[in-house]
Write a protein that holds these residues in place. Structure first.
Motif, PDB file in Angstrom:
ATOM      1  N   THR A 282      39.198  38.956  42.087  1.00  0.00           N
ATOM      2  CA  THR A 282      38.735  38.368  40.843  1.00  0.00           C
ATOM      3  C   THR A 282      39.675  38.749  39.705  1.00  0.00           C
ATOM      4  O   THR A 282      40.500  39.654  39.833  1.00  0.00           O
ATOM      5  N   ALA A 283      39.540  38.071  38.584  1.00  0.00           N
ATOM      6  CA  ALA A 283      40.331  38.394  37.401  1.00  0.00           C
ATOM      7  C   ALA A 283      39.376  38.499  36.202  1.00  0.00           C
ATOM      8  O   ALA A 283      38.802  37.495  35.785  1.00  0.00           O
ATOM      9  N   PRO A 284      39.149  39.710  35.662  1.00  0.00           N
ATOM     10  CA  PRO A 284      39.740  40.979  36.114  1.00  0.00           C
ATOM     11  C   PRO A 284      39.082  41.482  37.403  1.00  0.00           C
ATOM     12  O   PRO A 284      38.114  40.877  37.885  1.00  0.00           O
ATOM     13  N   ASP A 285      39.614  42.585  37.946  1.00  0.00           N
ATOM     14  CA  ASP A 285      38.986  43.221  39.103  1.00  0.00           C
ATOM     15  C   ASP A 285      37.526  43.518  38.774  1.00  0.00           C
ATOM     16  O   ASP A 285      37.163  43.743  37.611  1.00  0.00           O
ATOM     17  N   SER A 286      36.679  43.546  39.804  1.00  0.00           N
ATOM     18  CA  SER A 286      35.253  43.703  39.541  1.00  0.00           C
ATOM     19  C   SER A 286      34.590  44.662  40.524  1.00  0.00           C
ATOM     20  O   SER A 286      35.066  44.884  41.641  1.00  0.00           O
ATOM     21  N   LEU A 287      33.480  45.217  40.073  1.00  0.00           N
ATOM     22  CA  LEU A 287      32.619  46.072  40.888  1.00  0.00           C
ATOM     23  C   LEU A 287      31.492  45.216  41.420  1.00  0.00           C
ATOM     24  O   LEU A 287      30.759  44.590  40.643  1.00  0.00           O
ATOM     25  N   TRP A 304      25.341  41.355  42.902  1.00  0.00           N
ATOM     26  CA  TRP A 304      25.911  41.003  41.606  1.00  0.00           C
ATOM     27  C   TRP A 304      27.229  41.724  41.399  1.00  0.00           C
ATOM     28  O   TRP A 304      27.617  42.582  42.174  1.00  0.00           O
ATOM     29  N   ARG A 305      27.947  41.352  40.310  1.00  0.00           N
ATOM     30  CA  ARG A 305      29.230  41.988  40.012  1.00  0.00           C
ATOM     31  C   ARG A 305      29.381  42.255  38.519  1.00  0.00           C
ATOM     32  O   ARG A 305      28.848  41.519  37.680  1.00  0.00           O
ATOM     33  N   TYR A 306      30.130  43.340  38.211  1.00  0.00           N
ATOM     34  CA  TYR A 306      30.511  43.672  36.845  1.00  0.00           C
ATOM     35  C   TYR A 306      32.029  43.651  36.740  1.00  0.00           C
ATOM     36  O   TYR A 306      32.718  44.255  37.575  1.00  0.00           O
ATOM     37  N   PRO A 307      32.602  43.003  35.737  1.00  0.00           N
ATOM     38  CA  PRO A 307      34.051  43.082  35.539  1.00  0.00           C
ATOM     39  C   PRO A 307      34.457  44.442  34.997  1.00  0.00           C
ATOM     40  O   PRO A 307      33.712  45.062  34.222  1.00  0.00           O
ATOM     41  N   PHE A 308      35.631  44.909  35.395  1.00  0.00           N
ATOM     42  CA  PHE A 308      36.184  46.134  34.829  1.00  0.00           C
ATOM     43  C   PHE A 308      36.864  45.831  33.504  1.00  0.00           C
ATOM     44  O   PHE A 308      37.330  44.713  33.257  1.00  0.00           O
ATOM     45  N   SER A 309      36.923  46.842  32.653  1.00  0.00           N
ATOM     46  CA  SER A 309      37.560  46.688  31.353  1.00  0.00           C
ATOM     47  C   SER A 309      39.064  46.505  31.518  1.00  0.00           C
ATOM     48  O   SER A 309      39.685  47.123  32.392  1.00  0.00           O
ATOM     49  N   PRO A 315      40.610  53.075  30.853  1.00  0.00           N
ATOM     50  CA  PRO A 315      40.969  52.897  32.266  1.00  0.00           C
ATOM     51  C   PRO A 315      39.808  53.253  33.191  1.00  0.00           C
ATOM     52  O   PRO A 315      39.141  54.274  33.017  1.00  0.00           O
ATOM     53  N   GLY A 316      39.567  52.391  34.157  1.00  0.00           N
ATOM     54  CA  GLY A 316      38.572  52.672  35.184  1.00  0.00           C
ATOM     55  C   GLY A 316      37.130  52.470  34.780  1.00  0.00           C
ATOM     56  O   GLY A 316      36.229  52.699  35.595  1.00  0.00           O
ATOM     57  N   LEU A 317      36.869  52.049  33.538  1.00  0.00           N
ATOM     58  CA  LEU A 317      35.497  51.844  33.079  1.00  0.00           C
ATOM     59  C   LEU A 317      35.137  50.373  33.126  1.00  0.00           C
ATOM     60  O   LEU A 317      35.996  49.496  33.115  1.00  0.00           O
ATOM     61  N   LEU A 318      33.842  50.088  33.160  1.00  0.00           N
ATOM     62  CA  LEU A 318      33.373  48.711  33.172  1.00  0.00           C
ATOM     63  C   LEU A 318      33.552  48.068  31.803  1.00  0.00           C
ATOM     64  O   LEU A 318      33.562  48.757  30.773  1.00  0.00           O
ATOM     65  N   ALA A 319      33.690  46.763  31.788  1.00  0.00           N
ATOM     66  CA  ALA A 319      33.713  46.038  30.523  1.00  0.00           C
ATOM     67  C   ALA A 319      32.328  46.128  29.891  1.00  0.00           C
ATOM     68  O   ALA A 319      31.310  45.960  30.569  1.00  0.00           O
ATOM     69  N   THR A 320      32.281  46.401  28.587  1.00  0.00           N
ATOM     70  CA  THR A 320      31.005  46.530  27.886  1.00  0.00           C
ATOM     71  C   THR A 320      31.024  45.697  26.611  1.00  0.00           C
ATOM     72  O   THR A 320      32.086  45.379  26.064  1.00  0.00           O
ATOM     73  N   ASP A 321      29.827  45.368  26.123  1.00  0.00           N
ATOM     74  CA  ASP A 321      29.716  44.662  24.856  1.00  0.00           C
ATOM     75  C   ASP A 321      29.709  45.665  23.713  1.00  0.00           C
ATOM     76  O   ASP A 321      29.895  46.869  23.916  1.00  0.00           O
TER      77      ASP A 321
END
Length: 423
Positions: A282-287, A304-309, A315-321
């Protein structure tokens, strides 16, 4: 510290793939050990059902990072943190090759497709501990290495039987540079306490691990804990205690300690990620994540999936709002219950379902939004071809291998062989 730049060591990758192709293990003996109790064809769960955007928004996690001064205070007390390389240089145990594994241990391997690499853990070293998740340096960086090393991380959980210490979790750092000689040492997963003046063990079973960039994400009973592999601390007292003790610091016999640097807590109504893996397609990589639903349940399992930041400062953290919330980018339902390993790559989701009995075998399904397929084995076209104690799935993209763990067996096989087996 490893450079964040994405680079490909193409020559080394081609040489490694050639080596693995020429050294596939002859594990067909284990492939014949199919339990008679599994002589029925598994029910086809059909295709995945997608949630709409509003439904996916309910899979929310709230990010909480440990204050920097807490981490600095612990580092100041314990000594300068070390990195993965220092831990790998200090490995003091070895995994055994199949020839040295017992028949019962080898029986945990899949029937179809068969493993091309396999190892077993020492019984004395793992007695009282339960195997959990697996991740690798193939997750950490797309060149498959961490610095010069190839690394496997294996999570284990322990019930101490004590009311004042409900459980412990540890990770084996495995030096996989030499496929014929895997060595390892232990690091205890911990949580800083008292503002970084002490730590306690992570009191949660480990069922999911993903190592992405310099962070290690670990499933817990209430969300995900986050660890930094560049903040590994040495334990200088060998005892059954955890934390500050007379003479220094102890980690229940482990040589190293990983203190948590943050967590992702469940928002109200959000399902718990029981098993996780990394998807680099995926773009970006995802969990990607699956919840735990009992095998005999009529309730559908959510995936389900979460995109990485993509922020270089995270670095290494999930994308957040803006409120620190990680929101799923897509979510599905599957009729497959008892999921103990999840993997997503390309258009396919791979789900392993544990056996219904202690001596039986599980099923590995490949699903998309239209169909579900599984390997067949035996004259009755049974789908019970996977390992009995079905476990985690982790895809090492650089080598094309899927790594998993069943009981005391750690093994790998090509993703392409899984795809061929289900066609």
């Amino acid at each position: 510290m490893k450079s964040r730049g994405r680079h490909r060591r193409q020559k080394r990758g081609r040489a490694l793939r050639a080596l693995l192709a020429g050294t596939a293990l002859a594990l067909t003996a284990a492939a014949t050990m199919i339990s008679a109790s599994q002589a029925t064809v598994s029910k086809d769960p059909g295709g995945l059902k997608a949630f709409d955007a509003a439904g996916a928004s309910g899979f929310r996690l709230q990010e909480r990072l440990v204050p920097q001064d807490t981490l600095d205070r612990l580092s100041s007390a314990m000594g300068r943190p070390v990195g993965v390389g220092a831990v790998l240089d200090d490995t003091d145990r070895s995994l055994r090759t199949p020839a040295d594994c017992t028949t019962a241990e080898r029986a945990a391997l899949p029937v179809e497709p068969v493993a091309t690499r396999a190892y077993c853990w020492d019984a004395a070293d793992t007695r009282g501990w339960r195997a959990g998740a697996v991740t690798t340096s193939g997750d950490a960086d797309d060149d498959g290495h961490w610095g010069p090393h190839r690394v496997i991380l294996s999570g284990w959980s322990h019930d101490t039987g004590r009311a004042d210490r409900p459980g412990l979790a540890r990770v084996a750092f495995v030096n996989a540079d030499d496929p014929d000689n895997l060595t390892y040492t232990w690091a205890l997963l911990a949580v800083p306490t008292d503002g970084g003046r002490n730590y306690t063990g992570l009191a949660s079973a480990v069922s999911g691990l993903v190592w992405y960039q310099d962070k290690l994400l670990v499933t817990t009973a209430d969300g995900l804990y986050v660890y930094d592999v560049e903040r590994i601390e040495r334990a200088n007292v060998d005892s059954a205690q955890v934390g500050r003790v007379r003479g220094g610091w102890s980690a229940y016999g482990a040589r190293y300690v990983l203190p948590a640097v943050g967590s992702y807590q469940l928002a109200a109504g959000a399902p718990r990620p029981a098993v996780v893996s990394l998807d680099r397609s995926t773009a970006p990589d995802s969990l990607v994540a699956s919840e735990s639903v009992p095998a005999n349940s009529e309730r559908h399992t959510r995936l389900w999936r979460y995109p990485f930041s993509t922020d270089p400062a995270r670095p290494g953290l999930l994308a957040t709002d803006s409120a620190g919330g990680a929101v799923a980018s897509e979510a599905y339902e599957t009729k497959t219950a008892g999921v103990s390993g999840v993997l997503s790559y390309g258009s396919g989701w791979y789900l392993d379902r544990a056996s219904d009995s202690r001596d039986g075998r599980g099923v590995l399904w490949r699903q998309d939004r239209r169909t579900a397929k599984a390997a067949e084995c035996g004259s009755d076209a049974s789908h019970h071809c996977w390992s009995g104690q079905a476990g985690p799935l982790s895809y090492w993209e650089e080598t094309g291998e899927v790594w998993s763990q069943s009981g005391r067996m750690l093994y790998a096989l090509p993703l392409s062989s899984i795809d061929r087996s289900v066609e």
